[in-house]
Scaffold this active site. Structure first.
Site, PDB file in Angstrom:
ATOM      1  N   HIS A 177       0.816  -1.209   0.000  1.00  0.00           N
ATOM      2  CA  HIS A 177       0.000   0.000   0.000  1.00  0.00           C
ATOM      3  C   HIS A 177       0.850   1.259   0.000  1.00  0.00           C
ATOM      4  CE1 HIS A 177      -2.057   3.313   2.157  1.00  0.00           C
ATOM      5  NE2 HIS A 177      -2.995   3.039   1.276  1.00  0.00           N
ATOM      6  N   ARG A 201      30.082  -4.851 -16.527  1.00  0.00           N
ATOM      7  CA  ARG A 201      31.077  -5.559 -15.726  1.00  0.00           C
ATOM      8  C   ARG A 201      30.416  -6.685 -14.935  1.00  0.00           C
ATOM      9  NH1 ARG A 201      31.654  -0.062 -14.693  1.00  0.00           N
ATOM     10  NH2 ARG A 201      33.550   0.928 -15.517  1.00  0.00           N
ATOM     11  N   GLU A 246      44.082  -2.484 -23.753  1.00  0.00           N
ATOM     12  CA  GLU A 246      44.491  -1.756 -22.548  1.00  0.00           C
ATOM     13  C   GLU A 246      45.946  -2.023 -22.166  1.00  0.00           C
ATOM     14  OE1 GLU A 246      41.820  -3.092 -19.480  1.00  0.00           O
ATOM     15  OE2 GLU A 246      41.957  -5.165 -20.145  1.00  0.00           O
ATOM     16  N   GLY A 305      40.577   0.409 -23.064  1.00  0.00           N
ATOM     17  CA  GLY A 305      40.457   0.619 -21.624  1.00  0.00           C
ATOM     18  C   GLY A 305      41.450   1.676 -21.208  1.00  0.00           C
ATOM     19  N   ASP A 311      43.739   1.307 -17.714  1.00  0.00           N
ATOM     20  CA  ASP A 311      44.917   0.445 -17.719  1.00  0.00           C
ATOM     21  C   ASP A 311      45.916   0.856 -18.794  1.00  0.00           C
ATOM     22  OD1 ASP A 311      44.679  -1.277 -15.561  1.00  0.00           O
ATOM     23  OD2 ASP A 311      43.312  -2.618 -16.609  1.00  0.00           O
ATOM     24  N   CYS A 348      35.968   2.429 -23.464  1.00  0.00           N
ATOM     25  CA  CYS A 348      35.072   2.245 -22.320  1.00  0.00           C
ATOM     26  C   CYS A 348      35.723   2.659 -21.011  1.00  0.00           C
ATOM     27  CB  CYS A 348      34.603   0.789 -22.226  1.00  0.00           C
ATOM     28  SG  CYS A 348      35.942  -0.394 -21.986  1.00  0.00           S
TER      29      CYS A 348
END
Length: 816
Positions: free
Chosen positions: A432, A522, A691, A712, A715, A762
């Protein structure tokens, strides 16, 4: 004398256009009974006692002048006056005598139902208001229902009590709030076969996600016994999502599930009412540990309910000529084991929201979390706490306060509408408190368990529902902002704008963002937050101690075995993220925990090595074919195969992280193929993270193995500059804008384009630094995947850059 034929109308005679005669509930039951039972939607038979009968009862007893004398001039916002007048009005109706011809008609209908279902049939007698289920208001829970009625005397008594419930305090105030005349909302009554969910299960479902207006799912809540516990908010129900687009393509899998505590179940118990008529009343009894630890309906039940919901939504949408999401009640009969739809009405909150205006609440500050529970809506509210332990204390509530209670009932609605936010100990997202808060646009958090203990009167708090399915009550009044965007005025850039997302609970709330897909999903968040166990501990329990095994087993009680728990939890988490953008691409990165992070998972210490620098140690692709993790990777592959092949999320693209060498990439692809994920099968694409400098240096060789690459930048910056990004002492040297890093990015983009594979980014860089986003556009990168809170701002910047580039020659100096 009123024509007796107008008193009773069977479901087979009714349709949705009969609301003025039989109310919204009856009209909808008739609409479904006529049109959808032939399509497999199961609806119990029954009849309506019409609104004309209601008017007949009051005229026959000359009750209208008495009601006017009590209610004319009433101020419904005066709680004490409302309580006094409501009680008098109900008494007037209860004192009425039912005319003999009306009684004969009702009992005649009962006799026909006995002929159809057998003499042992019991009945559900439910109110159906003539203004019910209009686009502006739902009237849900405003009037009374009586269940398991099994005698003529009890049927007539329940009918009259339903009529009287037209003047409950909550119903009077609801009419007032929605500008309905007290006297012109008539009460029809449903009389239908009782579905014996008291010895089965029941619940509610919606043909969209109620919190986020995400239209591609069916949302189902389920409880043991009668469904009133869900509405009252006295329990936390089980919940399930089903993805409509893949269901319609023939896939039959639960998209997402949540095991509720189901602390109580409502059953029938014999009692006596004031007229000494034996009636089955209800009581709550505690559920067993086994009932709590298992889902109360099967996956097959979920699929059948989803089928009902999709057919009902399609029918009402076709009839209306526009999309019409639905709010439905269902019950599973404990005697025949079948599922039934016992009510359907238009969803009246999410469906009214603008489809072109995106509203996002952002919390700007943070503080101590005082309590948490299930978030209702996606808004933020703040104010001073008012703990209400009893309905008699409602008059103490002041406008702008945060209402905190164990649970709420419809009688609380007059104060709920003036609250800054609502917090309850108990309940799920269809209780409710949640229904009313959603309708009023007020943030609410339900199912906190202990808010009435943790929060004190006059304590300043912020109630935040803008962080996913979990809502948080923060200490103090915190700053927040509301970002509103007219999506109809936002152009689409040539560069694909994608989104980074790891938390499935945020997926539906972010689905409205204008993105071209998910560029990085991820796995780590799902494993860490929902699974909590090292994958190898599922495959090799013999290497884990007994204490850890017991903890693992306690997490898996609702599943066939621990491995089933891992596969379903991971696959459903990933599929939920993919569903938010379906059929657009969703790039899912296979697990990229470092050894020190894996070690913190349950059982992790038995499988992980001690490393001095895990950042460049046993992580990513190196793990997948290695004997120390190959069995864990097999489980990941099994989950991803389920996502694509069984759940239908063929938009999922898999991505391999931290792949140091070409030969390593070959081994990983071989391992994936052995585990049922062969590149190219069922159009499976596999990307690689770019990366590591070697990914750039040997990009032509990597491009032969993979369908795309995603830079990436975190990294890549770390390894280009030789900076450990986890080290605070040299963190000041970590910056993607360094000319050497930009040159690496340029070489990666040009290499990807040269080899004709998709090339995106990304990492954090385009989210953190607008100049990097501009640089990437100039390079002609295919896509940028951004943090959700930067999507709109970066989209605007990309549009500006693309517009500017149209009017100038392309020229980029190396490293600039």
């Amino acid at each position: 004398m009123t024509d007796s034929t107008s008193y009773i109308r069977w479901f087979k005679e009714l349709n949705i256009d009969d609301v003025t005669s039989v109310g919204g509930k009856n009209a909808s039951l008739g609409e479904m009974y006529q049109n959808l039972t032939t399509e497999g939607v199961r609806v119990p038979n029954g009849f309506a006692v019409t609104a004309q009968a209601y008017n007949y009862v009051l005229e026959y007893n000359k009750a209208w002048p008495l009601l006017h004398a009590v209610l004319d001039g009433l101020d419904p916002d005066n709680i004490r006056d409302l309580q006094v007048c409501g009680k008098k009005a109900r008494g007037i109706v209860l004192d009425c005598k039912l005319p003999d011809d009306l009684k004969a008609s009702i009992l005649g209908g009962y006799a026909q139902l006995k002929q159809e279902y057998g003499k042992e049939i019991s009945l559900a007698v439910r109110s159906s208001a003539t203004a019910e289920d209009s686009p502006e208001a739902s009237f849900a829970g405003q009037n009374d229902s009586y269940l398991n009625i099994s005698s003529e005397e009890a049927l007539l008594d329940a009918y009259q009590r339903c009529l009287a419930s037209n003047f409950t305090d909550r119903s009077i105030h609801y009419k007032y709030d929605n500008n309905f005349d007290f006297y012109n909302v008539f009460l029809s009554v449903v009389v239908m076969k009782m579905v014996r969910s008291d010895i089965g299960s029941s619940g509610v479902m919606f043909s969209l996600d109620t919190e986020t207006n995400f239209k591609d799912v069916v949302f189902i809540n389920a409880a043991i016994g009668l469904g009133e516990n869900i509405v009252q908010g006295t329990i936390e129900p089980d919940s399930f999502y089903v993805h409509k687009p893949t269901y319609n393509k023939g896939y039959r899998s639960v998209l997402k599930r949540r095991l509720g505590q189901k602390e109580l179940k409502m059953i029938f118990t014999d009692s006596l009412n004031t007229n000494n008529i034996s009636v089955e009343y209800t009581e709550n009894v505690e559920t067993s540990n086994e009932e709590k630890s298992q889902f109360c309906i099967t996956d097959d039940d979920v699929m059948e309910l989803a089928d009902f919901a999709i057919k009902i939504e399609d029918h009402y949408s076709q009839k209306a000529g526009f999309y019409k999401p639905m709010d439905m009640e269902w019950a599973k009969d404990g005697i025949d084991g079948k599922l039934y739809i016992v009510q359907a009405r238009p969803e009246t909150v999410s469906s009214q929201k603008s489809a072109t205006t995106l509203e996002i609440f952002h919390l700007k500050d943070c503080s101590n979390i005082l309590a948490k529970g299930q978030a209702v809506g996606t808004r933020i509210g703040a104010g001073k706490v008012r703990v209400i332990q009893d309905v008699n204390l409602l008059s103490d509530f002041k406008p702008g306060e945060v209402l905190v209670a164990d649970t709420t009932t419809p009688d609380w609605e007059p104060v709920m509408k003036i609250a800054a936010a609502i917090v309850t100990n108990r309940g799920g997202r269809t209780c409710h408190a949640a229904i009313v808060a959603r309708e009023l646009g007020i943030p609410a958090i339900v199912g906190t368990n202990n808010a009435t203990e943790k929060l004190g009167n006059k304590q300043a708090v912020t109630v935040c529902c803008a962080e996913g399915e979990l809502g948080y009550i923060y200490d103090g009044i915190l700053n927040f902002e509301i970002e509103q965007t007219d999506l109809s005025q936002l152009a689409k850039p040539k560069t694909q704008i994608m989104m980074n997302l790891g938390n499935p609970d945020k997926a539906f709330s972010l689905a409205a963002l204008p993105v071209d897909g998910i560029g990085l999903a991820r796995m780590e968040f799902i494993i860490n937050e929902y699974i909590k166990v090292h994958p190898m501990a599922f495959k090799h329990p013999e290497k884990v101690d007994d204490v850890t095994l017991d903890k693992i087993q306690s997490l898996c009680t609702a599943y066939k075995n621990p491995q089933d728990f891992f596969v379903k939890t991971l696959s459903e988490g990933v599929a939920t993220i993919a569903a938010a953008v379906y059929p657009k691409p969703c790039v899912v990165r296979m697990s990229d925990f470092k050894s020190n992070e894996y070690a913190t998972l349950l059982g992790g210490k038995f499988f992980e090595p001690q490393e001095d620098n895990p950042m460049i140690g046993f992580r990513g692709a190196a793990r997948y074919a290695h004997p120390a993790y190959a069995d864990g990777f097999a489980l990941e592959c099994q989950a991803m195969k389920r996502v694509r092949d069984e759940m239908g999320m063929t938009n999922v693209i898999l991505m391999i992280p931290f792949c140091r060498r070409v030969q390593e990439g070959e081994k990983v692809l071989e391992s994936m193929a052995k585990n049922g994920l062969k590149r190219g099968d069922n159009n499976l694409q596999v990307y690689v993270m770019c990366e590591i400098p070697n990914n750039v240096i040997q990009i032509d060789a990597f491009a032969k193995l993979f369908d795309g690459l995603s830079i990436g930048s975190n990294d890549l910056t770390q390894l280009t500059l030789g900076v450990d990004r986890d080290s605070q002492i040299v963190a000041f040297d970590f910056d993607e804008r360094d000319p050497g890093v930009k040159e690496m990015i340029r070489l990666a983009v040009e290499g990807g384009k040269r080899n004709g594979i998709h090339t995106g980014i990304c990492g954090q860089a385009p989210s953190d630094y607008p100049e990097i986003a501009e640089y990437l556009v100039q390079l002609g990168i295919d896509s940028m995947s951004l943090n959700p809170d930067t999507v709109l701002a970066t989209t605007r910047r990309v549009l500006e850059v693309e517009k500017r580039l149209l009017h100038m020659p392309k020229s980029i100096d190396q490293g600039e």
